[in-house]
Design a protein around this motif. Structure first.
Motif, PDB file in Angstrom:
ATOM      1  N   MET A  34      94.903  30.298  59.759  1.00  0.00           N
ATOM      2  CA  MET A  34      94.078  29.496  58.881  1.00  0.00           C
ATOM      3  C   MET A  34      92.677  30.086  58.848  1.00  0.00           C
ATOM      4  O   MET A  34      92.289  30.836  59.741  1.00  0.00           O
ATOM      5  CB  MET A  34      94.037  28.034  59.335  1.00  0.00           C
ATOM      6  N   ALA A  35      91.935  29.731  57.817  1.00  0.00           N
ATOM      7  CA  ALA A  35      90.627  30.343  57.637  1.00  0.00           C
ATOM      8  C   ALA A  35      89.681  29.423  56.887  1.00  0.00           C
ATOM      9  O   ALA A  35      90.088  28.445  56.260  1.00  0.00           O
ATOM     10  CB  ALA A  35      90.768  31.666  56.881  1.00  0.00           C
ATOM     11  N   TRP A  36      88.408  29.768  56.975  1.00  0.00           N
ATOM     12  CA  TRP A  36      87.357  29.132  56.192  1.00  0.00           C
ATOM     13  C   TRP A  36      86.741  30.163  55.261  1.00  0.00           C
ATOM     14  O   TRP A  36      86.440  31.288  55.674  1.00  0.00           O
ATOM     15  CB  TRP A  36      86.254  28.557  57.087  1.00  0.00           C
ATOM     16  N   PHE A  37      86.574  29.769  54.023  1.00  0.00           N
ATOM     17  CA  PHE A  37      85.859  30.556  53.034  1.00  0.00           C
ATOM     18  C   PHE A  37      84.715  29.713  52.500  1.00  0.00           C
ATOM     19  O   PHE A  37      84.708  28.500  52.646  1.00  0.00           O
ATOM     20  CB  PHE A  37      86.784  30.964  51.880  1.00  0.00           C
ATOM     21  N   ARG A  38      83.768  30.355  51.869  1.00  0.00           N
ATOM     22  CA  ARG A  38      82.684  29.612  51.240  1.00  0.00           C
ATOM     23  C   ARG A  38      82.269  30.286  49.948  1.00  0.00           C
ATOM     24  O   ARG A  38      82.441  31.486  49.773  1.00  0.00           O
ATOM     25  CB  ARG A  38      81.481  29.473  52.174  1.00  0.00           C
ATOM     26  N   GLN A  39      81.719  29.496  49.065  1.00  0.00           N
ATOM     27  CA  GLN A  39      81.267  30.007  47.782  1.00  0.00           C
ATOM     28  C   GLN A  39      79.855  29.504  47.508  1.00  0.00           C
ATOM     29  O   GLN A  39      79.670  28.355  47.108  1.00  0.00           O
ATOM     30  CB  GLN A  39      82.211  29.588  46.659  1.00  0.00           C
ATOM     31  N   PRO A  40      78.857  30.362  47.725  1.00  0.00           N
ATOM     32  CA  PRO A  40      77.471  29.996  47.419  1.00  0.00           C
ATOM     33  C   PRO A  40      77.275  29.876  45.916  1.00  0.00           C
ATOM     34  O   PRO A  40      78.093  30.381  45.134  1.00  0.00           O
ATOM     35  CB  PRO A  40      76.656  31.162  47.989  1.00  0.00           C
ATOM     36  N   PRO A  41      76.207  29.226  45.493  1.00  0.00           N
ATOM     37  CA  PRO A  41      75.937  29.107  44.057  1.00  0.00           C
ATOM     38  C   PRO A  41      75.870  30.475  43.386  1.00  0.00           C
ATOM     39  O   PRO A  41      75.227  31.393  43.897  1.00  0.00           O
ATOM     40  CB  PRO A  41      74.581  28.402  44.010  1.00  0.00           C
ATOM     41  N   ALA A  42      76.552  30.606  42.268  1.00  0.00           N
ATOM     42  CA  ALA A  42      76.531  31.820  41.454  1.00  0.00           C
ATOM     43  C   ALA A  42      77.081  33.054  42.174  1.00  0.00           C
ATOM     44  O   ALA A  42      76.770  34.183  41.799  1.00  0.00           O
ATOM     45  CB  ALA A  42      75.122  32.100  40.948  1.00  0.00           C
ATOM     46  N   LYS A  43      77.889  32.848  43.195  1.00  0.00           N
ATOM     47  CA  LYS A  43      78.479  33.967  43.914  1.00  0.00           C
ATOM     48  C   LYS A  43      79.992  33.785  44.057  1.00  0.00           C
ATOM     49  O   LYS A  43      80.526  32.705  43.834  1.00  0.00           O
ATOM     50  CB  LYS A  43      77.850  34.121  45.294  1.00  0.00           C
ATOM     51  N   GLU A  44      80.650  34.864  44.432  1.00  0.00           N
ATOM     52  CA  GLU A  44      82.090  34.831  44.637  1.00  0.00           C
ATOM     53  C   GLU A  44      82.421  34.156  45.962  1.00  0.00           C
ATOM     54  O   GLU A  44      81.603  34.118  46.881  1.00  0.00           O
ATOM     55  CB  GLU A  44      82.656  36.247  44.620  1.00  0.00           C
ATOM     56  N   ARG A  45      83.616  33.631  46.040  1.00  0.00           N
ATOM     57  CA  ARG A  45      84.071  33.039  47.287  1.00  0.00           C
ATOM     58  C   ARG A  45      84.217  34.129  48.345  1.00  0.00           C
ATOM     59  O   ARG A  45      84.795  35.186  48.085  1.00  0.00           O
ATOM     60  CB  ARG A  45      85.403  32.319  47.062  1.00  0.00           C
ATOM     61  N   GLU A  46      83.703  33.878  49.542  1.00  0.00           N
ATOM     62  CA  GLU A  46      83.686  34.881  50.584  1.00  0.00           C
ATOM     63  C   GLU A  46      84.271  34.364  51.892  1.00  0.00           C
ATOM     64  O   GLU A  46      84.235  33.168  52.188  1.00  0.00           O
ATOM     65  CB  GLU A  46      82.255  35.379  50.826  1.00  0.00           C
TER      66      GLU A  46
END
Length: 126
Positions: A34-46
């Motif tokens: 399992m994992a965590w990703f994040r998507q900052p404003p105006a950026k790709e999911r990382e």
């Protein structure tokens, strides 16, 4: 179908802490990476962090290493992300994800994970 649901997001000041949780609806998810990703404003999911089924293998993005800790409780079908020393740059929508059949997080790509939550917003202010 089985689902992943994140919780624990919110507004926090820089330097503060938050603990995100992800509840899986099925036991099979607890046996896979399992994992965590994040998507900052105006950026790709990382990619942020990942953990193997047994919990003995973890992987962290350089930007969060030393500040974030990923863990899981397979008995509860739960995934966690403890976030300390938060920075404004951590502001993003955070998503939990589960691989379909891989026990070890060998790939940081989004395509490695087949199941996703709807996301929870984390906002860090100065």
């Amino acid at each position: 179908q089985v689902q992943l649901v994140e919780s624990g997001g919110g507004l926090v000041q820089a330097g503060g802490s938050l603990r995100l949780s992800c509840a899986a609806s099925g036991r099979p998810f607890s046996r896979n990476a399992m994992a965590w990703f994040r998507q900052p404003p105006a950026k790709e999911r990382e990619f942020v962090a990942a953990i193997s089924w047994s919990g003995d293998v973890t992987d962290y993005a350089d930007s969060v290493k030393g500040r974030f800790t990923v863990s899981r409780d397979n008995a509860k079908n739960a995934l966690y992300l403890q976030m300390n020393s938060l920075k404004p740059e951590d502001t993003a929508a955070y998503y939990c994800a589960a691989a379909a059949r891989f026990l070890t997080p060998a790939d940081r790509s989004r395509t490695f994970y087949e199941y996703w939550g709807q996301g929870t917003q984390v906002t860090v202010s100065s």
